[in-house]
Design a protein around this motif. Structure first.
Motif, PDB file in Angstrom:
ATOM      1  N   SER A 192     -15.839   4.549  -2.646  1.00  0.00           N
ATOM      2  CA  SER A 192     -16.100   5.948  -1.759  1.00  0.00           C
ATOM      3  C   SER A 192     -15.446   4.961  -0.635  1.00  0.00           C
ATOM      4  CB  SER A 192     -17.767   6.231  -1.403  1.00  0.00           C
ATOM      5  OG  SER A 192     -18.627   6.216  -1.996  1.00  0.00           O
ATOM      6  N   VAL A 193     -15.302   4.173  -0.036  1.00  0.00           N
ATOM      7  CA  VAL A 193     -14.622   4.066   1.512  1.00  0.00           C
ATOM      8  C   VAL A 193     -12.971   4.148   1.070  1.00  0.00           C
ATOM      9  CG1 VAL A 193     -14.219   2.317   2.480  1.00  0.00           C
ATOM     10  CG2 VAL A 193     -16.112   2.472   2.037  1.00  0.00           C
ATOM     11  N   LEU A 194     -12.637   3.989  -0.190  1.00  0.00           N
ATOM     12  CA  LEU A 194     -11.264   4.281  -0.590  1.00  0.00           C
ATOM     13  C   LEU A 194     -10.984   5.563  -0.876  1.00  0.00           C
ATOM     14  CD1 LEU A 194     -10.445   0.941  -3.011  1.00  0.00           C
ATOM     15  CD2 LEU A 194     -10.083   0.819  -0.493  1.00  0.00           C
ATOM     16  N   HIS A 211      -0.701  -3.476   9.386  1.00  0.00           N
ATOM     17  CA  HIS A 211      -0.791  -2.700  10.230  1.00  0.00           C
ATOM     18  C   HIS A 211      -1.506  -1.576  11.523  1.00  0.00           C
ATOM     19  CE1 HIS A 211       3.001  -3.089   8.691  1.00  0.00           C
ATOM     20  NE2 HIS A 211       3.809  -2.862   9.367  1.00  0.00           N
ATOM     21  N   PHE A 212      -1.433  -2.259  12.726  1.00  0.00           N
ATOM     22  CA  PHE A 212      -2.439  -0.522  13.212  1.00  0.00           C
ATOM     23  C   PHE A 212      -2.343   0.738  12.848  1.00  0.00           C
ATOM     24  CE2 PHE A 212      -4.275  -4.165  16.777  1.00  0.00           C
ATOM     25  CZ  PHE A 212      -5.072  -4.475  15.161  1.00  0.00           C
ATOM     26  N   GLY A 213      -2.769   1.483  12.957  1.00  0.00           N
ATOM     27  CA  GLY A 213      -2.153   2.941  13.174  1.00  0.00           C
ATOM     28  C   GLY A 213      -2.112   4.023  11.758  1.00  0.00           C
ATOM     29  N   TYR A 214      -2.275   3.524  10.629  1.00  0.00           N
ATOM     30  CA  TYR A 214      -2.411   3.516   9.243  1.00  0.00           C
ATOM     31  C   TYR A 214      -3.888   3.713   8.676  1.00  0.00           C
ATOM     32  CZ  TYR A 214       2.447   3.074   9.363  1.00  0.00           C
ATOM     33  OH  TYR A 214       3.909   2.887   9.781  1.00  0.00           O
ATOM     34  N   ALA A 215      -4.061   5.212   8.911  1.00  0.00           N
ATOM     35  CA  ALA A 215      -5.165   5.400   7.770  1.00  0.00           C
ATOM     36  C   ALA A 215      -5.304   4.884   6.276  1.00  0.00           C
ATOM     37  CB  ALA A 215      -5.486   7.292   7.487  1.00  0.00           C
ATOM     38  N   ASP A 216      -4.643   4.793   5.463  1.00  0.00           N
ATOM     39  CA  ASP A 216      -4.990   3.711   4.130  1.00  0.00           C
ATOM     40  C   ASP A 216      -5.487   2.341   4.780  1.00  0.00           C
ATOM     41  OD1 ASP A 216      -3.649   5.322   3.052  1.00  0.00           O
ATOM     42  OD2 ASP A 216      -2.026   4.847   3.019  1.00  0.00           O
ATOM     43  N   THR A 217      -5.361   1.701   5.315  1.00  0.00           N
ATOM     44  CA  THR A 217      -5.176   0.214   6.226  1.00  0.00           C
ATOM     45  C   THR A 217      -7.123   0.759   7.428  1.00  0.00           C
ATOM     46  OG1 THR A 217      -3.522   0.290   7.189  1.00  0.00           O
ATOM     47  CG2 THR A 217      -4.894  -1.875   7.492  1.00  0.00           C
ATOM     48  N   VAL A 218      -7.043   1.463   7.382  1.00  0.00           N
ATOM     49  CA  VAL A 218      -8.667   1.748   8.094  1.00  0.00           C
ATOM     50  C   VAL A 218      -9.443   1.521   6.839  1.00  0.00           C
ATOM     51  CG1 VAL A 218     -10.939   2.481   9.382  1.00  0.00           C
ATOM     52  CG2 VAL A 218      -8.016   2.284  10.250  1.00  0.00           C
ATOM     53  N   ALA A 267      -9.112   0.839   3.290  1.00  0.00           N
ATOM     54  CA  ALA A 267      -9.406  -0.339   2.861  1.00  0.00           C
ATOM     55  C   ALA A 267      -9.632  -1.637   3.211  1.00  0.00           C
ATOM     56  CB  ALA A 267      -7.733  -0.544   2.290  1.00  0.00           C
ATOM     57  N   LEU A 268      -9.911  -1.859   4.546  1.00  0.00           N
ATOM     58  CA  LEU A 268     -10.175  -2.723   5.003  1.00  0.00           C
ATOM     59  C   LEU A 268     -11.819  -3.460   4.529  1.00  0.00           C
ATOM     60  CD1 LEU A 268      -9.093  -5.471   6.798  1.00  0.00           C
ATOM     61  CD2 LEU A 268      -9.523  -4.198   9.053  1.00  0.00           C
ATOM     62  N   PRO A 269     -12.488  -2.860   4.698  1.00  0.00           N
ATOM     63  CA  PRO A 269     -14.043  -2.995   3.808  1.00  0.00           C
ATOM     64  C   PRO A 269     -14.104  -3.337   2.626  1.00  0.00           C
ATOM     65  CG  PRO A 269     -14.033  -0.832   5.186  1.00  0.00           C
ATOM     66  CD  PRO A 269     -13.225  -1.002   5.356  1.00  0.00           C
ATOM     67  N   GLY A 323      -2.089   5.110   0.526  1.00  0.00           N
ATOM     68  CA  GLY A 323      -3.402   5.337  -0.219  1.00  0.00           C
ATOM     69  C   GLY A 323      -4.236   4.353   0.523  1.00  0.00           C
ATOM     70  N   ALA A 324      -5.559   4.042  -0.047  1.00  0.00           N
ATOM     71  CA  ALA A 324      -6.024   2.909   0.470  1.00  0.00           C
ATOM     72  C   ALA A 324      -6.072   2.060  -1.009  1.00  0.00           C
ATOM     73  CB  ALA A 324      -7.432   3.383   0.756  1.00  0.00           C
ATOM     74  N   PRO A 325      -7.018   2.842  -1.921  1.00  0.00           N
ATOM     75  CA  PRO A 325      -6.427   2.052  -2.918  1.00  0.00           C
ATOM     76  C   PRO A 325      -5.290   0.593  -3.381  1.00  0.00           C
ATOM     77  CG  PRO A 325      -7.469   4.523  -3.785  1.00  0.00           C
ATOM     78  CD  PRO A 325      -6.596   4.756  -2.142  1.00  0.00           C
ATOM     79  N   ALA A 326      -4.257   1.625  -3.358  1.00  0.00           N
ATOM     80  CA  ALA A 326      -3.515   0.919  -3.352  1.00  0.00           C
ATOM     81  C   ALA A 326      -3.005  -0.428  -2.520  1.00  0.00           C
ATOM     82  CB  ALA A 326      -1.780   1.648  -3.315  1.00  0.00           C
ATOM     83  N   VAL A 327      -3.216  -0.060  -1.148  1.00  0.00           N
ATOM     84  CA  VAL A 327      -3.425  -1.534   0.321  1.00  0.00           C
ATOM     85  C   VAL A 327      -4.382  -2.071   0.107  1.00  0.00           C
ATOM     86  CG1 VAL A 327      -4.401  -1.740   2.517  1.00  0.00           C
ATOM     87  CG2 VAL A 327      -3.073   0.335   1.976  1.00  0.00           C
ATOM     88  N   ALA A 328      -5.576  -2.215  -0.748  1.00  0.00           N
ATOM     89  CA  ALA A 328      -6.631  -3.171  -1.548  1.00  0.00           C
ATOM     90  C   ALA A 328      -5.817  -3.797  -2.420  1.00  0.00           C
ATOM     91  CB  ALA A 328      -7.758  -2.440  -1.917  1.00  0.00           C
ATOM     92  N   ARG A 329      -4.883  -2.860  -2.694  1.00  0.00           N
ATOM     93  CA  ARG A 329      -4.859  -3.582  -4.894  1.00  0.00           C
ATOM     94  C   ARG A 329      -3.823  -4.609  -4.083  1.00  0.00           C
ATOM     95  NH1 ARG A 329      -4.816   1.512  -7.015  1.00  0.00           N
ATOM     96  NH2 ARG A 329      -3.254   2.026  -7.081  1.00  0.00           N
ATOM     97  N   ASN A 330      -2.491  -4.263  -3.333  1.00  0.00           N
ATOM     98  CA  ASN A 330      -1.423  -5.075  -2.845  1.00  0.00           C
ATOM     99  C   ASN A 330      -1.322  -6.261  -2.314  1.00  0.00           C
ATOM    100  OD1 ASN A 330       0.406  -2.790  -3.653  1.00  0.00           O
ATOM    101  ND2 ASN A 330       0.223  -1.858  -2.072  1.00  0.00           N
TER     102      ASN A 330
END
Length: 271
Positions: A11-13, A239-246, A248-250, A218-225
């Motif tokens: 859901s988060v991703l 990085h700060f400043g990206y929706a994907d990072t926010v 993916a972080l949880p 995309g957030a799922p890709a950030v988490a996978r990377n």
């Protein structure tokens, strides 16, 4: 890599991917703009219920830690010891301040500590964030004054980029910061390495895992990377400043917990 596919994580991703489609954040590698509707939404959604206090008069606070030399480490550090279950999440500090606070709050809720390499112009615009980082128990370092290609600069210009940010950090915190990372490159040139040491930074901080969040995959890709390459001692570039990072972080922090990897400051990782 371990699974990060519980229903809550999905859901988060999915939410992060939708936010990227609906709006963008100010890029950490370009001048920050005014908060977009998407950034305001994410910041509100992930804002901590209680944040460490900030101060309009940081000079009244104790000085931040100064850089340390680690004789057994190379001048350019890409990772920490591989025999301990610790990792360092490092963030390039630029972009919407509300997003920065949201990311810091999310890390703190998980008991994680991070390293923020701040851009000097960002500190000029948002000086309270220097103390916010330190009050949260995180590392704060130097990512040059304007986030230009420091390796391509003349000696005089590169010196100004490094010392300009160092001076702002000293003014705000009493220290030039714990670490230096060159801008727009993973590794410092021999000249920039020398200039950083001359400015007071015994080491240049690189990384061995790149989230590629600045490409907005995309957030799922950030988490996978992150989770596909991270292991004991890893230093991760985010990085700060990206929706994907926010978004993916949880999931990233949950999976690190599951693997028994503790997210610590770079100082704790190396020391």
């Amino acid at each position: 890599m371990g699974r990060v596919t519980t229903s809550d994580r999905r859901s988060v991703l999915r939410a992060g991917a939708g936010l990227v489609a609906g709006g963008t954040f100010a890029a950490a590698c370009s001048p920050s703009g005014s908060p977009s509707g998407a950034s305001a939404s994410v910041a509100a959604r992930h804002a901590p219920t209680s944040a460490p206090p900030t101060s309009a008069t940081p000079a009244a606070k104790a000085a931040a830690p100064a850089p340390r030399a680690y004789p057994r480490q190379p001048v350019q550090i890409t990772h920490g010891p591989r025999d301990r279950p610790r990792v360092a999440l490092t963030f390039h500090g630029q972009g919407d301040p509300a997003v920065a606070r949201a990311l810091l709050g999310e890390a703190e809720r998980h008991g994680a500590r991070v390293t923020v390499l701040a851009v000097g112009t960002w500190l000029d615009e948002h000086p309270d964030l220097a103390r916010r980082v330190l009050d949260g128990g995180h590392d704060l370092g130097n990512h040059t004054q304007r986030h230009l290609d420091v390796n391509a600069m003349s000696e005089a210009d590169a010196t100004a980029e490094i010392t300009g940010c160092a001076e702002r950090l000293r003014k705000l915190t009493g220290s030039i910061g714990t670490w230096f990372r060159p801008s727009r490159t993973a590794h410092a040139s021999p000249l920039v390495e020398t200039l950083a040491r001359r400015a007071g930074y015994p080491h240049v901080l690189s990384y061995d895992v790149d989230s590629l969040d600045f490409t907005s995959p995309g957030a799922p890709a950030v988490a996978r990377n992150v989770l596909g390459g991270i292991r004991n001692g890893s230093v991760v570039s985010l990085h700060f400043g990206y929706a994907d990072t926010v978004a993916a972080l949880p999931a990233v922090l949950d999976e690190l917990d599951r693997r028994g990897l503790r997210a610590v400051t770079t100082t704790e990782l190396i020391g």
